[in-house]
Design an enzyme around this catalytic site. Sequence first.
Site, PDB file in Angstrom:
ATOM      1  N   ARG A   1      11.350   4.058   3.983  1.00  0.00           N
ATOM      2  CA  ARG A   1      10.683   2.998   5.104  1.00  0.00           C
ATOM      3  C   ARG A   1      11.858   2.329   5.423  1.00  0.00           C
ATOM      4  NH1 ARG A   1       6.125  -0.768   4.807  1.00  0.00           N
ATOM      5  NH2 ARG A   1       4.715   0.826   5.525  1.00  0.00           N
TER       6      ARG A   1
ATOM      7  N   HIS B   1       4.744   6.326  11.729  1.00  0.00           N
ATOM      8  CA  HIS B   1       4.256   6.101  10.138  1.00  0.00           C
ATOM      9  C   HIS B   1       3.142   6.896  10.384  1.00  0.00           C
ATOM     10  CE1 HIS B   1       2.827   3.688   6.802  1.00  0.00           C
ATOM     11  NE2 HIS B   1       2.711   2.824   6.809  1.00  0.00           N
TER      12      HIS B   1
ATOM     13  N   LYS C   1      26.753  -5.315  -1.248  1.00  0.00           N
ATOM     14  CA  LYS C   1      28.339  -5.025  -1.064  1.00  0.00           C
ATOM     15  C   LYS C   1      29.414  -4.922  -0.034  1.00  0.00           C
ATOM     16  CE  LYS C   1      28.495  -4.889  -6.545  1.00  0.00           C
ATOM     17  NZ  LYS C   1      28.544  -3.885  -7.556  1.00  0.00           N
TER      18      LYS C   1
ATOM     19  N   ARG D   1       1.033  -1.171  -0.226  1.00  0.00           N
ATOM     20  CA  ARG D   1      -0.227   0.260   0.080  1.00  0.00           C
ATOM     21  C   ARG D   1       0.719   0.697   0.007  1.00  0.00           C
ATOM     22  NH1 ARG D   1      -1.051  -3.637   2.053  1.00  0.00           N
ATOM     23  NH2 ARG D   1      -3.255  -4.510   2.614  1.00  0.00           N
ATOM     24  N   THR D   2       1.676   1.211   0.899  1.00  0.00           N
ATOM     25  CA  THR D   2       2.594   2.630   1.351  1.00  0.00           C
ATOM     26  C   THR D   2       3.343   3.224  -0.227  1.00  0.00           C
ATOM     27  OG1 THR D   2       2.345   2.073   4.140  1.00  0.00           O
ATOM     28  CG2 THR D   2       3.644   3.789   2.447  1.00  0.00           C
TER      29      THR D   2
END
Length: 304
Positions: A104, A132, A82, A54-55
């Site tokens: 996020r 959030h 790496k 969703r986000t």
Amino acid sequence: MTHLINVSDLSPQEIEAYFDQAQRFADELSSGAFYSEALKGKIILSMFFENSTRTRTSFDIAAKRLGASVVHWDPENSSMKKDESLLDTVQTLAAMKPDAIIVRHSEYNAPRFIAGHVDCPVINAGDSYRAHPTQALLDALTIKQVMGHLEGVTVAICGDVAHSRVANSNFALLDKLGVKLRVIAPKSLMPESFSVQGIETYTSFADGLPGCDIVMMLRIQKERMDASAIPNDAAYFADYGLTHDKLALTGKTSYVMHPGPMNRGVEISHELADDPKLSLVTKQVANGIPLRMAVLQSVCQSVS
Ligand code: NCD
């Protein structure tokens, strides 16, 4: 320059401005395909270190509805594989001069750390179990649309409250807006303390639901806990899964919310999740677009 890291950083005026702009966008979106060139030429860098449907998608669509382009940086295919550090990664990407960064991350305060090392706005799309902000803003917008106002509305936030960034940001935001907050959770998923005062806590729906206008269910965050904190799915559903019968304990017409992804038959019944009158789940998802359009427009235009 404005970042959006935590709702606690927002003034009541800034929150109202987001709601007003989001509602204008929502009205325009509902009357057909909407496209504006408010962010034409802007390049938004999207950095998701955790999964999202969703986000991530709604930020993409919101940016494109405003004429911006989105570039996805994917940790799995990046030089972090790496052993490049987060700081080197961020400084490398910042040197490419994106106009805003959406982040996020599973680590608390990673978005604020990144904001400290770049010269463009940063938007927190969910960090750890703490914050959030855009989810809380779209949840509050949804409640405001359905109830007509926020002041005095009673909201119960239920389930895995201890590990939920959605709950934490909703506590901070809804408290500022005069919402009466309750928590209903088993002892093992009840936080030890809250960031705001005056939250009523209950360990059963029978005690906590009477009088509630909105019942917000939460996903069990299995990835953030020891599995022994919860019983099996059937036992959890029996006590803490919301059904039509349990929702009736509010004693009034009340609505169910869930930020998704939902575990049907664990936190919520299929029938209630899909009830077109009582479930606001689809409305929440839809509101993600205009709300994130308002946030993107505001932060991008904050750069002088
Ligand atoms: C939530 C999240 O990722 O924080 N989902 C969302 O953004 N709508 C909730 C969750 O994962 O349970």
